[in-house]
Design a protein around this motif. Sequence first.
Motif, PDB file in Angstrom:
ATOM      1  N   MET A  60       0.843  -1.201   0.000  1.00  0.00           N
ATOM      2  CA  MET A  60       0.000   0.000   0.000  1.00  0.00           C
ATOM      3  C   MET A  60       0.878   1.250   0.000  1.00  0.00           C
ATOM      4  SD  MET A  60      -3.102   1.059  -0.239  1.00  0.00           S
ATOM      5  CE  MET A  60      -4.116  -0.333   0.187  1.00  0.00           C
ATOM      6  N   LYS A  61       1.946   1.233   0.771  1.00  0.00           N
ATOM      7  CA  LYS A  61       2.857   2.386   0.801  1.00  0.00           C
ATOM      8  C   LYS A  61       3.454   2.653  -0.575  1.00  0.00           C
ATOM      9  CE  LYS A  61       4.374   1.807   5.585  1.00  0.00           C
ATOM     10  NZ  LYS A  61       5.519   1.456   6.427  1.00  0.00           N
ATOM     11  N   ALA A  62       3.738   1.599  -1.308  1.00  0.00           N
ATOM     12  CA  ALA A  62       4.380   1.741  -2.617  1.00  0.00           C
ATOM     13  C   ALA A  62       3.376   1.931  -3.762  1.00  0.00           C
ATOM     14  CB  ALA A  62       5.238   0.512  -2.907  1.00  0.00           C
ATOM     15  N   SER A  63       2.097   1.871  -3.471  1.00  0.00           N
ATOM     16  CA  SER A  63       1.085   1.875  -4.539  1.00  0.00           C
ATOM     17  C   SER A  63       1.020   3.174  -5.331  1.00  0.00           C
ATOM     18  CB  SER A  63      -0.298   1.568  -3.961  1.00  0.00           C
ATOM     19  OG  SER A  63      -0.770   2.675  -3.195  1.00  0.00           O
ATOM     20  N   GLY A  64       1.310   4.299  -4.694  1.00  0.00           N
ATOM     21  CA  GLY A  64       1.208   5.587  -5.383  1.00  0.00           C
ATOM     22  C   GLY A  64      -0.220   6.015  -5.665  1.00  0.00           C
ATOM     23  N   LEU A  65      -1.191   5.298  -5.133  1.00  0.00           N
ATOM     24  CA  LEU A  65      -2.599   5.618  -5.392  1.00  0.00           C
ATOM     25  C   LEU A  65      -3.045   6.889  -4.685  1.00  0.00           C
ATOM     26  CD1 LEU A  65      -4.422   2.195  -4.974  1.00  0.00           C
ATOM     27  CD2 LEU A  65      -4.245   3.538  -7.059  1.00  0.00           C
ATOM     28  N   VAL A  66      -3.963   7.558  -5.313  1.00  0.00           N
ATOM     29  CA  VAL A  66      -4.763   8.582  -4.660  1.00  0.00           C
ATOM     30  C   VAL A  66      -6.175   8.019  -4.680  1.00  0.00           C
ATOM     31  CG1 VAL A  66      -5.679  10.936  -4.830  1.00  0.00           C
ATOM     32  CG2 VAL A  66      -3.268  10.481  -5.355  1.00  0.00           C
ATOM     33  N   TRP A  67      -6.881   8.126  -3.570  1.00  0.00           N
ATOM     34  CA  TRP A  67      -8.208   7.535  -3.465  1.00  0.00           C
ATOM     35  C   TRP A  67      -9.263   8.393  -4.149  1.00  0.00           C
ATOM     36  CZ3 TRP A  67      -7.745   2.819  -3.132  1.00  0.00           C
ATOM     37  CH2 TRP A  67      -6.865   2.197  -2.263  1.00  0.00           C
ATOM     38  N   THR A  68      -9.209   8.385  -5.467  1.00  0.00           N
ATOM     39  CA  THR A  68     -10.289   8.980  -6.248  1.00  0.00           C
ATOM     40  C   THR A  68     -11.492   8.058  -6.131  1.00  0.00           C
ATOM     41  OG1 THR A  68      -9.707   7.761  -8.251  1.00  0.00           O
ATOM     42  CG2 THR A  68      -8.632   9.923  -7.932  1.00  0.00           C
ATOM     43  N   GLU A  69     -12.644   8.530  -6.531  1.00  0.00           N
ATOM     44  CA  GLU A  69     -13.831   7.676  -6.495  1.00  0.00           C
ATOM     45  C   GLU A  69     -13.638   6.451  -7.381  1.00  0.00           C
ATOM     46  OE1 GLU A  69     -17.457   9.905  -6.993  1.00  0.00           O
ATOM     47  OE2 GLU A  69     -16.781  11.415  -5.560  1.00  0.00           O
ATOM     48  N   GLN A  70     -12.985   6.618  -8.510  1.00  0.00           N
ATOM     49  CA  GLN A  70     -12.757   5.488  -9.412  1.00  0.00           C
ATOM     50  C   GLN A  70     -11.802   4.468  -8.793  1.00  0.00           C
ATOM     51  OE1 GLN A  70     -12.609   8.784 -10.357  1.00  0.00           O
ATOM     52  NE2 GLN A  70     -14.602   8.764 -11.355  1.00  0.00           N
ATOM     53  N   ASN A  71     -10.725   4.953  -8.162  1.00  0.00           N
ATOM     54  CA  ASN A  71      -9.781   4.038  -7.515  1.00  0.00           C
ATOM     55  C   ASN A  71     -10.418   3.329  -6.324  1.00  0.00           C
ATOM     56  OD1 ASN A  71      -7.697   4.531  -9.301  1.00  0.00           O
ATOM     57  ND2 ASN A  71      -6.736   6.084  -8.019  1.00  0.00           N
ATOM     58  N   LEU A  72     -11.229   4.062  -5.557  1.00  0.00           N
ATOM     59  CA  LEU A  72     -11.937   3.430  -4.441  1.00  0.00           C
ATOM     60  C   LEU A  72     -12.882   2.346  -4.941  1.00  0.00           C
ATOM     61  CD1 LEU A  72     -12.767   6.440  -2.114  1.00  0.00           C
ATOM     62  CD2 LEU A  72     -11.525   4.375  -1.461  1.00  0.00           C
ATOM     63  N   ALA A  73     -13.616   2.655  -6.006  1.00  0.00           N
ATOM     64  CA  ALA A  73     -14.563   1.678  -6.558  1.00  0.00           C
ATOM     65  C   ALA A  73     -13.826   0.415  -6.985  1.00  0.00           C
ATOM     66  CB  ALA A  73     -15.331   2.277  -7.728  1.00  0.00           C
ATOM     67  N   ALA A  74     -12.715   0.573  -7.675  1.00  0.00           N
ATOM     68  CA  ALA A  74     -11.941  -0.588  -8.119  1.00  0.00           C
ATOM     69  C   ALA A  74     -11.398  -1.367  -6.919  1.00  0.00           C
ATOM     70  CB  ALA A  74     -10.803  -0.143  -9.033  1.00  0.00           C
ATOM     71  N   PHE A  75     -10.926  -0.662  -5.901  1.00  0.00           N
ATOM     72  CA  PHE A  75     -10.368  -1.312  -4.711  1.00  0.00           C
ATOM     73  C   PHE A  75     -11.447  -2.047  -3.928  1.00  0.00           C
ATOM     74  CE2 PHE A  75      -8.607  -1.360  -0.356  1.00  0.00           C
ATOM     75  CZ  PHE A  75      -7.388  -1.970  -0.600  1.00  0.00           C
ATOM     76  N   ILE A  76     -12.609  -1.420  -3.779  1.00  0.00           N
ATOM     77  CA  ILE A  76     -13.714  -2.054  -3.065  1.00  0.00           C
ATOM     78  C   ILE A  76     -14.155  -3.317  -3.809  1.00  0.00           C
ATOM     79  CG2 ILE A  76     -16.141  -1.778  -2.401  1.00  0.00           C
ATOM     80  CD1 ILE A  76     -15.410   1.243  -1.882  1.00  0.00           C
ATOM     81  N   ARG A  77     -14.087  -3.277  -5.122  1.00  0.00           N
ATOM     82  CA  ARG A  77     -14.469  -4.433  -5.938  1.00  0.00           C
ATOM     83  C   ARG A  77     -13.450  -5.574  -5.785  1.00  0.00           C
ATOM     84  NH1 ARG A  77     -17.970  -5.683  -9.368  1.00  0.00           N
ATOM     85  NH2 ARG A  77     -18.801  -3.619  -9.737  1.00  0.00           N
ATOM     86  N   ASP A  78     -12.155  -5.240  -5.790  1.00  0.00           N
ATOM     87  CA  ASP A  78     -11.126  -6.286  -5.750  1.00  0.00           C
ATOM     88  C   ASP A  78      -9.824  -5.707  -5.199  1.00  0.00           C
ATOM     89  OD1 ASP A  78      -9.398  -8.420  -6.147  1.00  0.00           O
ATOM     90  OD2 ASP A  78     -10.036  -8.777  -8.209  1.00  0.00           O
ATOM     91  N   PRO A  79      -9.705  -5.627  -3.869  1.00  0.00           N
ATOM     92  CA  PRO A  79      -8.525  -4.993  -3.267  1.00  0.00           C
ATOM     93  C   PRO A  79      -7.191  -5.581  -3.721  1.00  0.00           C
ATOM     94  CG  PRO A  79     -10.163  -5.471  -1.590  1.00  0.00           C
ATOM     95  CD  PRO A  79     -10.640  -6.111  -2.861  1.00  0.00           C
ATOM     96  N   LYS A  80      -7.112  -6.887  -3.812  1.00  0.00           N
ATOM     97  CA  LYS A  80      -5.832  -7.524  -4.143  1.00  0.00           C
ATOM     98  C   LYS A  80      -5.448  -7.352  -5.616  1.00  0.00           C
ATOM     99  CE  LYS A  80      -5.901 -10.658  -0.259  1.00  0.00           C
ATOM    100  NZ  LYS A  80      -5.144  -9.781   0.586  1.00  0.00           N
ATOM    101  N   LYS A  81      -6.420  -7.061  -6.458  1.00  0.00           N
ATOM    102  CA  LYS A  81      -6.115  -6.778  -7.863  1.00  0.00           C
ATOM    103  C   LYS A  81      -5.559  -5.363  -8.001  1.00  0.00           C
ATOM    104  CE  LYS A  81      -8.103  -6.606 -12.483  1.00  0.00           C
ATOM    105  NZ  LYS A  81      -9.334  -6.763 -13.278  1.00  0.00           N
ATOM    106  N   VAL A  82      -6.123  -4.435  -7.250  1.00  0.00           N
ATOM    107  CA  VAL A  82      -5.695  -3.035  -7.334  1.00  0.00           C
ATOM    108  C   VAL A  82      -4.356  -2.824  -6.634  1.00  0.00           C
ATOM    109  CG1 VAL A  82      -6.311  -0.654  -6.717  1.00  0.00           C
ATOM    110  CG2 VAL A  82      -8.060  -2.216  -7.599  1.00  0.00           C
TER     111      VAL A  82
END
Length: 110
Positions: A60-82
Motif C-alpha cells: 500500500m505504501k508503494a502503490s502511489g494511489l490517490v483515493w479517487t472515487e474510481q480508484n476506491l470503486a476498483a479497490f472495493i471491488r477487488d482490493p488484491k487486484k488493485v
Amino acid sequence: MAPPNPALSADIAAGKRAFAPCSACHQIGGRAGAAFGPQLTGIVGRPAAATRDFAYSPAMKASGLVWTEQNLAAFIRDPKKVVPGTSMRFWGLNDDKQIANLIAYLRSVK
C-alpha cells in the motif's frame, strides 16, 4: 468489466448501511482513529497510506494511489487486484449500486 461509476445516483443512507461490515476494521467520523484498518474519514482525494496512525503494508505504501472515487470503486471491488500484496482482508463487493452508495457515504464524512 469496467469499475462502477460512483457518480451514479447514490444513496448516502444506503452507503452508511453498506459501511456496517467495514466498521469491524475501519472507523469513520470526527473521532475516528486506526483500528484493525486505517480510519477512513476524508478518504476521497487522499493519497493511499497517508494516515499517520496506521501501519500500512509495504504494498500500500508503494502503490502511489490517490483515493479517487474510481480508484476506491476498483479497490472495493477487488482490493488484491488493485494493490497486489495489500494486507486488507476483504473479498470485495460486486454490486455497482452498493459500491456507489458506499463511496457516497465515504465522501459525505469529512
